[in-house]
Structures are given as C-alpha cells and as structure tokens.
Scaffold this active site. Structure first.
Site, PDB file in Angstrom:
ATOM      1  N   ASN A  68      23.608  12.587 -11.688  1.00  0.00           N
ATOM      2  CA  ASN A  68      24.317  13.831 -11.382  1.00  0.00           C
ATOM      3  C   ASN A  68      24.882  13.847  -9.966  1.00  0.00           C
ATOM      4  OD1 ASN A  68      25.065  16.587 -12.284  1.00  0.00           O
ATOM      5  ND2 ASN A  68      23.801  17.189 -10.546  1.00  0.00           N
ATOM      6  N   TRP A  79      33.527  19.802 -14.172  1.00  0.00           N
ATOM      7  CA  TRP A  79      34.764  19.371 -13.543  1.00  0.00           C
ATOM      8  C   TRP A  79      35.453  20.527 -12.833  1.00  0.00           C
ATOM      9  CZ3 TRP A  79      36.768  15.044 -11.917  1.00  0.00           C
ATOM     10  CH2 TRP A  79      36.244  13.853 -12.403  1.00  0.00           C
TER      11      TRP A  79
END
Length: 372
Positions: free
Chosen positions: A241, A282
């Site tokens: 991540n 995103w």
C-alpha cells in the site's frame, strides 16, 4: 425466496439466514450477484443507519467512529474462524505469477488467523514498511469473495477490545474499504469520472503511450521506490500500500497524468483489483475524490524511501540493476515482462525521468492555478 422485489426487501435477513445454515460467504456472494452492491454495506453495518452526505465526505477517523457506534449495538451472528483450520491448497500453476497465488476460503481464513496471532500487534507501524510481511495479505481474497469483511471484523474485534492498537487500525482499514462501496453505490461515476466534477476540467495528460507513462508502467522511471513497486505488481499481482501511494502520486502529480490511466493499468495487473477501492484510491491520490489528499501534498519518493526502506531491502528485492548480486525476485521481473519491452537483466538502470523537486514544483504551480 419469492420474487426479486421480495428478495431485495429482505436481503439482509436472507444473507444472515444463509450464513446460519452453514453456506459460505463466497457462495452467497455468487448467488446474489445480481442484487445491487449496497448489500455489502447493509450486511456489514447492521441496517447501515449511518448515512453520509456525499457532497461533504467525512474523514477516515470520523467515519470509523460513526460506524463503530453501529457495530457496538449490532448483534453479530457470524461465527468467528475455527481455530483448527489448516491450508491444503497448492499453488494455482507453476509459473511466475502462480508462485504468489494461493486461492480459496481455507487459505483466506488461515491467513486471517495467522495475522491475528502475530503481525496485528504491530500493524499500525509495520504496515508502512514495504519489505516486511506485516499485513493480512487478504486483499485478493476479499476482492474475490473468498472471505468477507464481516468475517474479518468479527475475528479482529475481540483483539481490539483487548487493547491491541494494531487491531483498531486494521478495523479502520476494513471500514475504509467498505466506504468505497458506499461511494460506488451512491456516486457510481467515481469509476470513470472525477468524483468532484470540477476536476474534469483539470489539464491532466491523457496520452497513455507517452514515453513517461510507458516508463512508469514498466518500472523504468529511474525512481527506485516507484520502480520497485511497479515491478512488484507485475510479478506478483499485488503491490504494497505504501508503494501504491507512491506510484499514484508520482503519476498524477509529478507526471501530471490522468488518474484514469493509472486506474486502468492497475486493473490489468492486480489480482486484488477491486472497482470501488481502486477508483477511490486513485482519486484520493489525484485530489479529485472524496476525503482526497490535498493538492499541495506531493509525496517525495526519495525521502519516502529513506524513511520506509532505509537499507534498500525492498528496492533490491525488485530492482536487479541496483545490485551486484540480484535477488531471484528481481530477476523474475525480466521473465514476466513482454519481449517487446526490449530490456533484460543486462540493461542499465535508467536515470530519473524527472527529479522529485522538479515534479513537485510543476505540480504545485499547475494545481494552484487550476481555476476552481
């Protein structure tokens, strides 16, 4: 079950009854896949009596606090994982990606059990260190319905009550994931258009074949943290991540490239690709989404690497050109990539396509003059 209308009206009780009758979560998900995705929210959070104004998204912390109130008054019916579960599933296939994939409910439940026995204790800190095996590794199992967020919550919640702070952070991440489904249900345009509509006018680069974008996709930007993360994804189908935040920030801010290009590349490469989480992540990075990182926060991939991989363990694991004795994992990248990319283990590591300082300066200038 009677007609579709009745099924929709009673889907919460239906799912809970199926679970009580011993039917696995993945089978339930497949059986009712034609029902709108809101059942995730309604089953995960009781009747989900907490609603959010999608025009004013709460922060992660306030969201978690509100959801926890619902959980604390909800009578969970799903049993926790069995302490006697063992793994009996072999690798899917004998190839590069297959070495990193183990599929099935038993695998997922065993990963959860092992995570809660050890790594969860230091999860709050260690989850940011990309070379450590410090996360649950459940993302692909969650994406494919081999384990449910409800199972994860019920198993981790007692650990949280015991005062393990890592468990609280893990629970927050589960809620954050489900918040993505709240968004995709109430604002479905998030998967293809900017969640904040004014960002549709932002002058991002939209050429997916631009040489800088190609270098980003291939892990050849000359920025080690970015390249290591992109290569990890291409070999394993996963990406840490911390790496996801780095590569997304670099593409959208240093390279001023539209987040949709990154989203589409992730959807091609990730085995844990999830439409809701992918879109929210995103847009969070780009600044166009709910509770997004502010435009003036531009991650520096050099200082981030110094902070989270000071000994270069992660970068050497995935970038062969940076080591005199390349690791097997770094060399496997060259076996995974298409031949038409035309580089191999003998290739020289490229210079940076843009310095972090130059990229930050340009991004801040464009973002601050965006006109909205």
């Amino acid at each position: 079950m009677k007609d579709r209308k009745n099924l929709r009206e009673n889907k919460v009780n239906l799912i809970l009854n199926l679970r009580k009758n011993g039917i696995s979560d993945s089978k339930i998900l497949r059986a009712i896949e034609d029902i709108d995705r809101s059942f995730f929210i309604e089953t995960e959070y009781g009747k989900w009596n907490v609603r959010f104004d999608t025009g004013h998204s709460p922060s992660q912390l306030s969201l978690y606090d509100e959801v926890r109130k619902v959980y604390l008054c909800f009578d969970f019916l799903l049993p926790r994982i069995s302490p006697n579960i063992s793994v009996g599933i072999e690798d899917i296939e004998n190839n590069i990606l297959g070495k990193y994939i183990k599929a099935g409910e038993l695998v997922a439940q065993t990963k959860l059990k092992n995570f809660l026995k050890g790594p969860v204790a230091n999860y709050s800190e260690d989850r940011n260190i990309p070379h450590l095996n410090a996360t649950s590794l459940l993302s692909d199992h969650l994406a494919w319905g081999e384990i449910s967020p409800n199972q994860c919550w019920n198993s981790a919640f007692p650990t949280f009550l015991d005062g393990v702070m890592g468990a609280e952070t893990f629970l927050k991440e589960l809620v954050w994931r489900e918040f993505a489904y709240h968004l995709i249900y109430h604002t479905p345009h998030i998967v293809s258009k900017s969640w904040r509509q004014e960002w549709e006018a932002f002058p991002w680069r939209t050429d997916s074949n631009h040489e800088d974008v190609v270098a980003w996709k291939q892990g050849r930007t000359g920025i080690p943290f970015v390249d290591a993360a992109m290569r990890e994804m291409y070999v394993t189908g996963r990406m840490h991540n911390r790496g996801r935040m780095m590569v997304a920030s670099f593409l959208t801010k240093h390279l001023m490239t539209h987040w949709r290009i990154g989203l589409e590349w992730f959807s091609d490469c990730l085995i844990d690709w999830d439409p809701a989480s992918n879109a929210m992540g995103w847009q969070w990075s780009a600044g166009s989404g709910p509770d997004a990182t502010p435009y003036f926060r531009v991650f520096n991939p050099v200082t981030q690497l110094q902070k989270f991989d000071p000994k270069g363990i992660y970068t050497k694991r995935w970038i062969a050109e940076l080591s005199d004795t390349p690791s097997d994992t770094s060399l496997s990248y060259f076996n995974a990539i298409p031949k038409h990319w035309k580089f191999d283990k003998e290739s020289v590591y490229p210079p940076a396509i843009m310095s972090p300082e130059e990229g930050r300066k340009r991004a801040l200038e464009v973002y601050s003059n965006r006109g909205f």
